[in-house]
Design an enzyme around this catalytic site. Structure first.
Site, PDB file in Angstrom:
ATOM      1  CE  LYS A  15      -4.255  -0.403   2.245  1.00 22.35           C
ATOM      2  NZ  LYS A  15      -5.301  -0.232   3.187  1.00 22.35           N
ATOM      3  CE  LYS A  47      -5.640  -3.107  -7.349  1.00 21.19           C
ATOM      4  NZ  LYS A  47      -5.367  -4.302  -6.110  1.00 21.19           N
ATOM      5  CE1 TYR A  74     -13.400 -10.961  -0.854  1.00 21.21           C
ATOM      6  CE2 TYR A  74     -12.673  -9.082   0.028  1.00 21.21           C
ATOM      7  CZ  TYR A  74     -13.142 -10.233   0.153  1.00 21.21           C
ATOM      8  OH  TYR A  74     -13.454 -10.562   1.377  1.00 21.21           O
ATOM      9  CG  ASP A 111     -11.634   1.241   6.161  1.00 19.88           C
ATOM     10  OD1 ASP A 111     -10.541   0.577   6.458  1.00 19.88           O
ATOM     11  OD2 ASP A 111     -12.766   0.973   6.121  1.00 19.88           O
TER      12      ASP A 111
HETATM   13  P1  IMP Z   1      -8.066  -2.192   4.057  1.00 17.86           P
HETATM   14  O1  IMP Z   1      -8.394  -1.075   3.475  1.00 17.86           O
HETATM   15  O2  IMP Z   1      -6.618  -2.610   3.770  1.00 17.86           O
HETATM   16  O3  IMP Z   1      -8.675  -2.589   5.390  1.00 17.86           O
HETATM   17  O4  IMP Z   1      -8.675  -3.588   2.796  1.00 17.86           O
HETATM   18  C1  IMP Z   1      -9.881  -4.094   3.219  1.00 17.86           C
HETATM   19  C2  IMP Z   1     -10.017  -5.366   2.394  1.00 17.86           C
HETATM   20  O5  IMP Z   1     -10.639  -4.875   1.236  1.00 17.86           O
HETATM   21  C3  IMP Z   1      -8.604  -6.032   1.876  1.00 17.86           C
HETATM   22  O6  IMP Z   1      -8.219  -6.844   3.089  1.00 17.86           O
HETATM   23  C4  IMP Z   1      -9.232  -6.822   0.811  1.00 17.86           C
HETATM   24  O7  IMP Z   1      -9.920  -7.820   0.976  1.00 17.86           O
HETATM   25  C5  IMP Z   1     -10.393  -5.770   0.125  1.00 17.86           C
HETATM   26  N1  IMP Z   1      -9.655  -4.747  -0.776  1.00 17.86           N
HETATM   27  C6  IMP Z   1      -9.463  -3.698  -0.772  1.00 17.86           C
HETATM   28  N2  IMP Z   1      -8.791  -3.131  -1.700  1.00 17.86           N
HETATM   29  C7  IMP Z   1      -8.394  -3.997  -2.722  1.00 17.86           C
HETATM   30  C8  IMP Z   1      -8.063  -4.197  -3.798  1.00 17.86           C
HETATM   31  O8  IMP Z   1      -7.653  -3.306  -4.517  1.00 17.86           O
HETATM   32  N3  IMP Z   1      -8.158  -5.487  -4.381  1.00 17.86           N
HETATM   33  C9  IMP Z   1      -8.882  -6.483  -3.934  1.00 17.86           C
HETATM   34  N4  IMP Z   1      -9.037  -6.433  -2.634  1.00 17.86           N
HETATM   35  C10 IMP Z   1      -9.292  -5.272  -1.939  1.00 17.86           C
END
Ligand code: IMP
Length: 203
Positions: free
Chosen positions: A13, A176, A155, A70
């Site tokens: 990230k 992406k 995902y 988030d």
């Molecule tokens: P967070 O914002 O890092 O807490 O992401 C939350 C969750 O959303 C991740 O663990 C993934 O399961 C899903 N997610 C968020 N962004 C992506 C992406 O760009 N690709 C695939 N899954 C995502």
């Protein structure tokens, strides 16, 4: 040069967001540079609330402008789930593959035209005194019937991007990073560079 802390320890990230902010003269740090900061609980009930909680927490403890995101997947046929539960869908300790399997099984009887979904990201930028700005990004797509592709994470293998005829995991990372929900939210924040004190780079 102003400092901006990216409120995550996830190196993928940090890399992705740093690239998007490359046009601004900023000294970019992440929570990996501040190992003593206590972990914050994401107690919000929306992406926005959680992004604000994380950005304010990082800004307060580092004394620097901080950016948090988030994000998650919203599937229309599941009334917006997994949403803010995206990382915990299928329970604690589950893998990406297990979460994708669960998602596909819940949608096994859902016809193609009803498999609409979006990745949604909210970026919050907070100052140490708690002033906050928020930015939104979405990327629309369809849930496939099988995982495909090896790039990305989460995902991505089950998220089909109609404009490219490929899943997010089949697209090269540069693509992406142009079209993703996170890219859109971070790019939206660029025009507010003055909020976090960054000079636009003249390059
Ligand atoms: P967070 O914002 O890092 O807490 O992401 C939350 C969750 O959303 C991740 O663990 C993934 O399961 C899903 N997610 C968020 N962004 C992506 C992406 O760009 N690709 C695939 N899954 C995502």
């Amino acid at each position: 040069m102003k400092t901006l802390v990216i409120a995550t320890t996830n190196p993928g990230k940090v890399k992705e967001i740093s690239r998007l902010l490359a046009g601004l003269s900023l000294n970019i740090l992440s929570l990996a540079d501040f190992p003593a900061i206590p972990q914050v609980e994401e107690t919000g009930s929306t992406f926005t609330e959680n992004a604000i909680i994380k950005a304010r927490h990082a800004a307060k403890y580092t004394g620097e402008m901080s950016l948090a995101d988030d994000s998650g997947l919203e599937v229309d046929a599941l009334d917006g789930k997994p949403g803010i539960q995206s990382s915990r869908f299928a329970g604690p300790g589950a893998t990406d593959a297990q979460r994708n399997k669960l998602l596909l099984s819940l949608l096994k009887d859902t016809p193609d035209e009803k498999r609409t979904a979006r990745f949604h990201c909210v970026v919050a930028i907070a100052s140490p005194s708690g002033e906050t700005q928020i930015f939104d990004g979405v990327c629309e797509g369809l849930i496939t019937r099988e995982p495909r592709g090896a790039h990305g994470f989460g995902y991505d293998p089950v998220f089909f991007v109609p404009e490219y005829g490929k899943t997010m995991a089949e697209l090269p990372p540069e693509v992406k990073n142009e079209i993703s929900h996170r890219a859109k939210a971070v790019k939206a924040s660029l025009c507010f560079g003055s909020f976090f004190g960054a000079e636009a780079d003249s390059r």
